[in-house]
Design an enzyme around this catalytic site. Sequence first.
Site, PDB file in Angstrom:
ATOM      1  N   GLU A  59       0.825  -1.204   0.000  1.00 13.90           N
ATOM      2  CA  GLU A  59       0.000   0.000   0.000  1.00 13.90           C
ATOM      3  C   GLU A  59       0.865   1.261   0.000  1.00 13.90           C
ATOM      4  O   GLU A  59       0.564   2.234  -0.709  1.00 13.90           O
ATOM      5  CB  GLU A  59      -0.915   0.013   1.245  1.00 13.90           C
ATOM      6  CG  GLU A  59      -1.866  -1.170   1.323  1.00 13.90           C
ATOM      7  CD  GLU A  59      -1.327  -2.329   2.144  1.00 13.90           C
ATOM      8  OE1 GLU A  59      -2.110  -2.932   2.881  1.00 13.90           O
ATOM      9  OE2 GLU A  59      -0.106  -2.621   2.040  1.00 13.90           O
ATOM     10  N   ALA A 161      11.469 -37.189  -8.384  1.00 11.28           N
ATOM     11  CA  ALA A 161      11.602 -37.588  -9.779  1.00 11.28           C
ATOM     12  C   ALA A 161      11.399 -39.087  -9.842  1.00 11.28           C
ATOM     13  O   ALA A 161      11.827 -39.827  -8.944  1.00 11.28           O
ATOM     14  CB  ALA A 161      12.981 -37.208 -10.312  1.00 11.28           C
ATOM     15  N   THR A 203      18.673 -41.066   1.871  1.00 13.92           N
ATOM     16  CA  THR A 203      18.951 -40.173   0.746  1.00 13.92           C
ATOM     17  C   THR A 203      20.281 -39.467   0.951  1.00 13.92           C
ATOM     18  O   THR A 203      21.072 -39.313   0.017  1.00 13.92           O
ATOM     19  CB  THR A 203      17.816 -39.138   0.589  1.00 13.92           C
ATOM     20  OG1 THR A 203      16.594 -39.824   0.311  1.00 13.92           O
ATOM     21  CG2 THR A 203      18.104 -38.173  -0.550  1.00 13.92           C
ATOM     22  N   ASP A 207      22.765 -40.633  -1.994  1.00 11.00           N
ATOM     23  CA  ASP A 207      22.932 -39.588  -3.015  1.00 11.00           C
ATOM     24  C   ASP A 207      24.004 -38.566  -2.661  1.00 11.00           C
ATOM     25  O   ASP A 207      24.500 -37.866  -3.543  1.00 11.00           O
ATOM     26  CB  ASP A 207      21.599 -38.856  -3.235  1.00 11.00           C
ATOM     27  CG  ASP A 207      20.540 -39.743  -3.861  1.00 11.00           C
ATOM     28  OD1 ASP A 207      20.902 -40.844  -4.340  1.00 11.00           O
ATOM     29  OD2 ASP A 207      19.361 -39.348  -3.878  1.00 11.00           O
ATOM     30  N   ARG A 214      21.217 -23.632  -7.219  1.00 18.33           N
ATOM     31  CA  ARG A 214      22.254 -23.205  -8.154  1.00 18.33           C
ATOM     32  C   ARG A 214      21.607 -22.838  -9.481  1.00 18.33           C
ATOM     33  O   ARG A 214      21.074 -23.729 -10.148  1.00 18.33           O
ATOM     34  CB  ARG A 214      23.312 -24.309  -8.316  1.00 18.33           C
ATOM     35  CG  ARG A 214      23.926 -24.715  -6.979  1.00 18.33           C
ATOM     36  CD  ARG A 214      25.007 -25.780  -7.126  1.00 18.33           C
ATOM     37  NE  ARG A 214      24.504 -27.057  -7.568  1.00 18.33           N
ATOM     38  CZ  ARG A 214      23.966 -27.978  -6.763  1.00 18.33           C
ATOM     39  NH1 ARG A 214      23.802 -27.740  -5.474  1.00 18.33           N
ATOM     40  NH2 ARG A 214      23.581 -29.123  -7.243  1.00 18.33           N
ATOM     41  N   GLY A 302      13.868 -39.429   1.168  1.00 16.82           N
ATOM     42  CA  GLY A 302      13.327 -40.486   0.286  1.00 16.82           C
ATOM     43  C   GLY A 302      11.946 -40.940   0.659  1.00 16.82           C
ATOM     44  O   GLY A 302      11.166 -40.251   1.327  1.00 16.82           O
ATOM     45  N   LEU A 305      10.609 -41.094   4.437  1.00 14.02           N
ATOM     46  CA  LEU A 305      10.291 -39.785   5.003  1.00 14.02           C
ATOM     47  C   LEU A 305       9.033 -39.215   4.358  1.00 14.02           C
ATOM     48  O   LEU A 305       8.119 -38.743   5.051  1.00 14.02           O
ATOM     49  CB  LEU A 305      11.470 -38.833   4.794  1.00 14.02           C
ATOM     50  CG  LEU A 305      11.235 -37.366   5.163  1.00 14.02           C
ATOM     51  CD1 LEU A 305      10.921 -37.236   6.647  1.00 14.02           C
ATOM     52  CD2 LEU A 305      12.443 -36.520   4.792  1.00 14.02           C
TER      53      LEU A 305
END
Length: 371
Positions: A59, A161, A203, A207, A214, A302, A305
């Site tokens: 505003e 994914a 995970t 991984d 990024r 993963g 969870l």
Amino acid sequence: MTAMDQKALDTWHMQRALELALRGQGYVEPNPMVGCVVVQGAEIIGEGWHRRFGGPHAEVEALAVAGPRAAGATLVVTLEPCCHHGKTPPCTQAIIRAGIRRVVAAQRDPFPQVNGAGLAELQAAGIEVEVGLLEEQARRLNAPYLKLLATGRPWVIAKWAMTLDGKSASVTGSSKWISNAESRAVVHQLRGRVDAIVIGRETARVDDPLLTARPPGPRTALRVVVDGRASLSLESQLVRTARQVPVLVAVGPHARAADRQRLQNAGCEVLVCDARSPADRVDQLLAELGRRRFTNVLVEGGGRLTGSLFDARQIDEVHVFIAPKLLGGTWARTPIAGEGIPDIAHALELEDPQVQCLGGDLYLHGRVRRP
């Protein structure tokens, strides 16, 4: 002008205010996204949005652009103007000083220090006030803010994914990369606007992710590992970068003190969640993130969870990247584990899901429909 014509004009202006509000996504949290236009008839003479946390409200920005022409004008705003001194002065006083004749707000602000008091202050000053125009759209825009106020828990976004046959990893645990570079770029955009990114112990182990955006986005997310035994490796990318980008390890009540201490010595924050069940410990974690006024949390797996959050009905939104690949395998990982829903008639559905193609991947996202 007839009442119907006036409503159509107000609606057009409110749609513009909602477009402006969205520009603040990722910059204003834990404040709500707000957009505002000041109008004389059909002409917009000033517009603004809340650009950053602690900065001028929508505003004030719109009134500054309108200048003296704001006298006698209508102010259209996506949320009730604030009436309290926070990081900025009350917007209600700025509206009154500007000589605004009429205010159209999409919804009341449930924030305890506002919650109708802003509208009442404007009415007491002789300003005509209308509330509720495009309220559903405004509530959708600020659903994470509204959830945090109502429940003390952040908005939970689940991302995964998977292959066309529903696998998030092969039978050996291989998952880099299921999705393509275009899909991963969208994930980095998501990471750059949330307050925390949460993964499970497996995970982190398999991984070894970095969990940063990024290129960087407007926010730097706290990286969270749910690791009941405090077993996260000191050689992991997360721990090795913990002094540059914060890491929180949520451990269970039986995690050894020595393991907790080694993570703390390496620069990680350790949160002991002492509830009995894993589901309750995840809820403890969400409560702590809510206490820190985290508004949006991204869960990147993963399956266990995500399954715990799914079973607890804590997932609010999903972003799924489906690659045109097939893996097979009875024991290959799937995105959501947990107990699941026994009857397809009770399966959770998405509201108005959006689908697009990203270089061959299908990207589907939407919000979980609530009863």
